[in-house]
Design an enzyme around this catalytic site. Structure first.
Site, short mmCIF file in Angstrom:
data_model
loop_
_atom_site.label_atom_id
_atom_site.label_comp_id
_atom_site.label_asym_id
_atom_site.label_seq_id
_atom_site.Cartn_x
_atom_site.Cartn_y
_atom_site.Cartn_z
CB CYS A 71 -0.92 -0.14 1.36
SG CYS A 71 -2.04 1.49 1.47
CG HIS A 162 -1.90 -1.42 -10.02
ND1 HIS A 162 -2.65 -0.67 -9.32
CD2 HIS A 162 -1.01 -2.03 -9.02
CE1 HIS A 162 -2.61 -0.91 -7.76
NE2 HIS A 162 -1.43 -1.26 -7.76
CB CYS A 220 -4.44 3.78 -5.58
SG CYS A 220 -3.91 2.15 -5.47
N1 LIG Z 1 -4.47 1.93 -1.67
C1 LIG Z 1 -3.25 1.36 -1.64
C2 LIG Z 1 -3.45 -0.11 -2.51
C3 LIG Z 1 -4.22 -0.79 -1.73
C4 LIG Z 1 -4.21 -2.12 -2.92
C5 LIG Z 1 -5.33 -3.05 -2.44
N2 LIG Z 1 -6.64 -2.37 -2.73
C6 LIG Z 1 -5.13 -3.97 -3.18
O1 LIG Z 1 -3.90 -4.41 -3.95
O2 LIG Z 1 -5.92 -5.10 -3.29
C7 LIG Z 1 -2.20 2.20 -2.40
O3 LIG Z 1 -1.99 3.36 -1.97
O4 LIG Z 1 -1.34 1.45 -2.80
#
Ligand SMILES: N[C@H](CCC[C@H](N)C(=O)O)C(=O)O
Length: 278
Positions: A71, A162, A220
């Protein structure tokens, strides 16, 4: 259970210090505290604990209880927490994550961390490591069918998956309609985070994100790193990009000499409290 509420560019988590608290079932706690009406309200839970291989260890759980590997916004807040709460006096610290050990540089103003630069490590591009069902060595400008439309995606892992989609207008994009369809698409064996990106110039972009396990978040960090890598792979930007997210801005730099991505951004402590497990 004592907690601290923090956010990075509006990507807000409940932070629990495992040097002081014990959590038997973090997935269950994350689901409960994340609820914005019956709980504290957050994008998930982040724990800060001891590590054998780094100064501290961070684990992140999404609002649906699923654990993520890393994260970006969260790790900046972890660095702020441990420095501001005098658990370290170092301005360069290491944090163990599910995506390996990360090194962070802290900027301090009036005794508190105001800005953090994170070495996010190397982007992962091989399809089977992202993971995404695709052939070849990289997934760049790859067609994918979602909701009867053909999209072009570029997939990058920063330890977590991603899918980056370039669109003309992020503000009016129907994120609630398409986000979940990408998240649960069969080509992503571990689901995916999806970023919808508008490139403004070779050094600037804006984006929105539908996160795996947390729905739309205001920012994110790992997704922003993946976005800049996707911009570079598609020859849309230079190596240093200012990215505007709904909750704030992040500066991302790709260093071709060591293939590392660096993320610089703020971290904010909002309040602390006691969570009564009911
Ligand atoms: N908010 C986070 C990523 C969370 C990722 C999560 N949602 C996953 O990969 O399941 C960030 O700032 O990188």
């Amino acid at each position: 259970m004592k907690f601290t509420k923090m956010h990075g560019c509006g990507n807000d988590y409940v932070y629990v210090n495992l040097f002081e608290e014990k959590i038997a079932d973090p997935a269950k706690v994350s689901i409960a505290v994340s609820d914005r009406h019956f709980g504290i309200g957050s994008d998930g839970l982040i724990t800060i604990g001891p590590s054998d291989i780094a100064d501290f260890r961070m684990r992140i759980y999404n609002a649906d209880g699923s654990e993520a590997e890393m994260c970006g916004n969260g790790i900046r807040c972890v660095a702020k927490y441990v420095y501001d709460h005098k658990m370290t006096d170092k301005k360069e610290i290491t944090i163990e994550t599910g995506a390996g050990v990360k090194t962070l540089q802290l900027t301090v103003a009036d005794g508190k961390v105001s800005l953090v630069r994170v070495d996010m490590g190397e982007p992962i591009l091989k399809p089977d490591l992202i993971p995404v069902d695709a052939s070849g060595e990289q997934v760049v400008d790859e067609p994918i069918e979602v909701e009867g439309r053909e999209w072009k995606m570029t997939c990058v892992s920063m330890g977590n998956p991603h899918a980056v989609i370039f669109v003309e207008d992020t503000e009016h994009f129907e994120l609630e309609k398409y986000g979940p369809e990408f998240e649960h698409h069969p080509r992503f064996p571990k689901r995916t985070n999806t970023e919808f990106v508008h490139v403004i110039s070779p050094t600037e972009a804006s984006m929105r994100v539908w996160e795996r396990g947390s729905a739309e978040t205001l920012a994110c960090g790992t997704g922003t790193c993946a976005t800049v890598m996707a911009c570079i792979l598609n020859h849309k930007t230079e190596n240093k990009v200012l990215v505007h997210l709904r909750g704030g801005d992040l500066t991302i730099e790709y260093d071709p000499d060591n293939n590392h991505i660096y993320m610089t951004g703020p971290a904010t402590e909002v309040f602390h409290g006691i969570w009564e497990e009911n």
